[in-house]
Design an enzyme around this catalytic site. Structure first.
Site, PDB file in Angstrom:
ATOM      1  N   ASP A 104       0.876  -1.177   0.000  1.00 58.21           N
ATOM      2  CA  ASP A 104       0.000   0.000   0.000  1.00 58.21           C
ATOM      3  C   ASP A 104       0.911   1.224   0.000  1.00 58.21           C
ATOM      4  O   ASP A 104       2.128   1.116   0.153  1.00 58.21           O
ATOM      5  CB  ASP A 104      -0.948  -0.051   1.216  1.00 58.21           C
ATOM      6  CG  ASP A 104      -2.212   0.775   0.983  1.00 58.21           C
ATOM      7  OD1 ASP A 104      -2.237   1.576   0.032  1.00 58.21           O
ATOM      8  OD2 ASP A 104      -3.167   0.624   1.764  1.00 58.21           O
ATOM      9  N   ASP A 139      -3.755   7.175  -3.619  1.00 60.56           N
ATOM     10  CA  ASP A 139      -5.128   7.634  -3.866  1.00 60.56           C
ATOM     11  C   ASP A 139      -5.562   8.574  -2.743  1.00 60.56           C
ATOM     12  O   ASP A 139      -4.850   8.739  -1.751  1.00 60.56           O
ATOM     13  CB  ASP A 139      -6.082   6.429  -3.971  1.00 60.56           C
ATOM     14  CG  ASP A 139      -5.955   5.465  -2.808  1.00 60.56           C
ATOM     15  OD1 ASP A 139      -4.806   5.195  -2.384  1.00 60.56           O
ATOM     16  OD2 ASP A 139      -6.972   4.986  -2.290  1.00 60.56           O
ATOM     17  N   GLY A 212     -11.750   3.202   1.137  1.00 56.30           N
ATOM     18  CA  GLY A 212     -12.614   4.021   1.986  1.00 56.30           C
ATOM     19  C   GLY A 212     -13.694   3.241   2.711  1.00 56.30           C
ATOM     20  O   GLY A 212     -14.701   3.810   3.125  1.00 56.30           O
TER      21      GLY A 212
HETATM   22  N1  GUN Z   1      -6.393   0.811   3.105  1.00 66.67           N
HETATM   23  C1  GUN Z   1      -7.646   0.819   3.577  1.00 66.67           C
HETATM   24  N2  GUN Z   1      -8.415   1.666   2.854  1.00 66.67           N
HETATM   25  C2  GUN Z   1      -7.618   2.193   1.907  1.00 66.67           C
HETATM   26  C3  GUN Z   1      -7.844   3.114   0.840  1.00 66.67           C
HETATM   27  O1  GUN Z   1      -8.936   3.625   0.633  1.00 66.67           O
HETATM   28  N3  GUN Z   1      -6.760   3.390   0.048  1.00 66.67           N
HETATM   29  C4  GUN Z   1      -5.532   2.824   0.263  1.00 66.67           C
HETATM   30  N4  GUN Z   1      -4.535   3.123  -0.562  1.00 66.67           N
HETATM   31  N5  GUN Z   1      -5.324   1.965   1.254  1.00 66.67           N
HETATM   32  C5  GUN Z   1      -6.347   1.647   2.061  1.00 66.67           C
END
Ligand code: GUN
Length: 687
Positions: A104, A139, A212
């Site tokens: 992430d 994002d 989200g």
């Molecule tokens: N991890 C949990 N929710 C999100 C999200 O909306 N975007 C990203 N990049 N990681 C997340």
């Protein structure tokens, strides 16, 4: 536990491609091709915090069958002691994990802590440089409590960053393209279509996570979660896997997978363990007052809850995290197996009783599916059309079944396509057919009511036998349609309306007690039996192949049959003696032979067609399967599980088979089998 997945890099041209291996409706067992092997979905990527490894990634791989994990590139980037070794020898070395590593980007940290200091291209650069398999662009997190304007901004800004992120990712790093939009369905659909359409210099996004949603799951707002998945699914490219960011409670897996989710990630296994909570498919259980474990496990075998409570915090957390991961993996395996056996919806129904919020979400989906035949309801319609309407085995239910997509599909085919045969057994046109409603009988109906049917037909040739069964009305000529003939229920409220009886004249025949005697075999009875057989085959041709009933009746003039040892029709031969059809005894379906395909193609009988591109034609004629990416288009209603003809661009027949994909999928996928070919048709010009 599975060990030693193949971690060989995929062929360069396959990188990032996703294929469907097995399906049950829109839920799928898929394969995502990466540089560290093929990721089998549905699967969970356990979250590994590189600073606190509650379970070592190597142990996850060796002992828990974890093929891929997710970690945070922003955390690695921020800490020198992680960043330097990651840059020097790669993230796989840093974590000591040989499988697929997803990262992430720091978006979640910005949601939790405010801003992050990293730039949009900078974080993708970093993920590429440390050798990540699937990275995530930066994002903008859209919270459910934000205004529509703020959420629109999150969607637009994420889209605005998409191209440069894909460009920075280069050739080898696959990227997640998250979908935002909060609780607004139109924003979710807009985000999915825009993110799905962005093409980088090498490819588009490989995976689309739905973002989200963590705040919703924390508050058990599963109805909102389901509405978001449904809205996103309307426009998301079908050929890309869907990831639910931060979703990892096993209780949610069957429902989310049934809606087409492919990937999950969560730190719940470790976070819940830290405060003494067990994840189970039926919900969360605290160990505080447990006397016995709620579910058997390898991890806790030999320990009592009391012993575990007395352990030091770290030892207890370590043990419970392993339990949580074991159960999570087991539930995913159960879901995959349910996809293979076509029983996922039964599992969804069962799990929906785990919590009131889950039940509420389930009832919403049930409503969406039961309205699926309405054209504006795209996802419900897709769920129905993608669910093979014929399957062997039984269906068990304890509640209304009007939301089981494959049963609705079966019912819809009967309503839309079934018509009475054009002539009665005496040869007179069927001018005034009267429905003979047969109730009180049990399957197999060919044994339990045939004698009564023959007697009734002898009395009144213009009657059409219809079985009143647990899922509505079923024409007797489709009596072995599985699973309609294998429904296990104690009492049943039909729930599924049937258009079959609209405006029809009807007479009731209540068959009581055991099967009636077969009438003696005189000339009339022989004629009735022959009529019933032609009726059965022509009904199947019209309902399962999409032929006009009258045309099918005519085509079968002079047919002969071969029977099984129990007297059921196994093979059908046309008037010239060619073997054209094989009714399947195990599920009531109909298999086409190559001679049958040639004959029906020549008749222009309206069967669904898949049009192949020229390059693939010689392979198809030789009996090879139709592969995604080699398809020009489709004609008529192509449905997984029901026979199709395969033609070339000029319309010449080249093969026939059974599709594993929907027409929409055939347009979009570029990898995997689209039609299992049963027979190729040699080019007669070249003989
Ligand atoms: N991890 C949990 N929710 C999100 C999200 O909306 N975007 C990203 N990049 N990681 C997340």
């Amino acid at each position: 536990m599975a060990k030693g997945f193949d971690t060989s890099p995929c062929r360069p041209q396959d990188l990032g491609r996703f294929e469907i291996h097995r399906r049950d409706g829109i839920s799928r067992i898929g394969r995502l091709h990466t540089r560290h092997g093929v990721l089998q979905t549905p699967m969970l990527l356990p979250v590994v915090n590189p600073n606190i490894r509650t379970i070592e990634p190597r142990e996850m791989w060796d002992d828990f069958g974890v093929q891929g994990l997710i970690t945070n590139s922003y955390v690695i980037w921020k800490h020198d002691k992680l960043r330097e070794p990651a840059l020097a020898s790669g993230v796989h070395d840093l974590l000591d994990f040989p499988g697929v590593i997803v990262t992430d980007s720091g978006t979640f940290q910005s949601y939790v802590y405010g801003d992050v200091e990293v730039g949009v291209e900078q974080i993708v650069d970093f993920q590429r440089d440390i050798g990540v398999d699937i990275g995530t662009m930066l994002d903008v997190f859209g919270r459910p409590d934000q205004t529509e304007e703020e959420l629109q901004h999150a969607v637009d800004e994420t889209v605005a960053r998409a191209f440069s992120s894909l460009e920075t990712a280069g050739e080898n790093l696959l990227l997640n393209g998250p979908i935002q939009g909060g609780l607004h369905s139109h924003l979710r659909a807009d985000s999915a279509s825009k993110m799905g359409a962005v093409e980088g210099p090498h490819r588009g996004f490989a995976v689309h996570p739905i973002g989200g949603i963590v705040p919703l799951m924390e508050r058990h707002r599963y109805l909102d979660l389901v509405k978001i998945i449904l809205a996103t699914r309307e426009t998301i490219p079908l050929e890309r896997p869907i990831h639910l960011f931060g979703c990892g409670h096993p209780m949610l897996f069957p429902m989310c997978i049934a809606l087409g989710a492919d990937l999950f990630d969560s730190a719940a296994y470790a976070l819940f363990a830290r405060d003494g909570r067990l994840l189970t498919p039926d919900g969360t259980v605290r160990i505080d007052e447990l006397v016995e474990w709620p579910i058997a496990s390898r991890t806790l075998h030999g320990h009592t809850p009391e012993e575990v409570r007395k352990m030091g915090k770290e030892e207890r957390t370590n043990l419970l995290a392993r339990f949580n991961l074991e159960i999570t993996q087991a539930e995913l395996a159960r879901c995959r197996q349910a996809i293979r056996t076509g029983t996922l919806w039964a599992l969804v129904e069962q799990r929906s009783h785990s919590s009131p919020e889950l039940r509420e979400a389930f009832l919403h989906i049930a409503e969406v599916i039961s309205k699926g035949s309405l054209s504006e309801n795209i996802v419900g319609q897709r769920m129905i059309e993608a669910s093979a309407p014929i399957r062997s085995g039984s269906v068990k239910w304890s509640e209304k079944a009007d939301h089981r997509p494959h049963l609705i599909h079966a019912r819809g085919l009967i309503d839309d396509r079934w018509r009475p045969p054009p002539f009665d057994w005496t040869g007179k046109p069927m001018n005034n057919p009267k429905m003979l409603l047969i109730s009180g009988s049990v399957p197999p109906w060919r044994d339990s009511v045939r004698g009564d049917v023959i007697r009734s037909l002898r009395r009144d040739p213009q009657c059409i036998p219809i079985i009143v069964m647990k899922a509505g009305h079923l024409p007797f000529d489709l009596e072995d349609w599985s699973p309609l003939c294998h429904i296990q229920a104690v009492s049943f409220e039909p729930g599924m309306s049937s258009g079959l009886m609209d405006g029809a004249l009807a007479e009731n025949l209540d068959v009581k007690g055991p099967s009636s005697e077969e009438p003696s075999s005189d000339k009339d009875d022989d004629a009735i039996r022959t009529w019933l057989e032609r009726s059965q085959i022509s009904a199947k041709c019209s309902v399962l192949l999409g032929m006009d009933r009258n045309m099918a009746w005519e085509w079968l003039e002079g047919m002969t049959v071969q029977r099984s040892s129990t007297g059921r029709i196994k093979n059908v031969f046309d008037a010239d003696g060619a073997h054209v059809l094989s009714p399947r005894l195990n599920d009531g379906g109909l298999s086409l032979t190559t001679s049958g395909a040639i004959a029906l193609h020549a008749l222009d009988a309206g069967l669904p067609e898949v049009v192949s591109i020229d390059d693939a034609v010689p392979f198809l004629r030789a009996g090879r399967n139709v592969i995604h990416g080699f398809i020009e288009g489709t004609r008529n209603a192509v449905r997984p599980g029901l026979p199709v003809l395969v033609v070339d661009r000029s319309g010449a027949l080249v093969a026939h088979g059974v599709p594993t994909s929907t027409a929409e999928e055939m347009k979009r996928f570029s990898k995997g089998i689209a039609v299992r070919v049963r027979g190729g048709v040699v080019n007669e010009d070249k003989l």
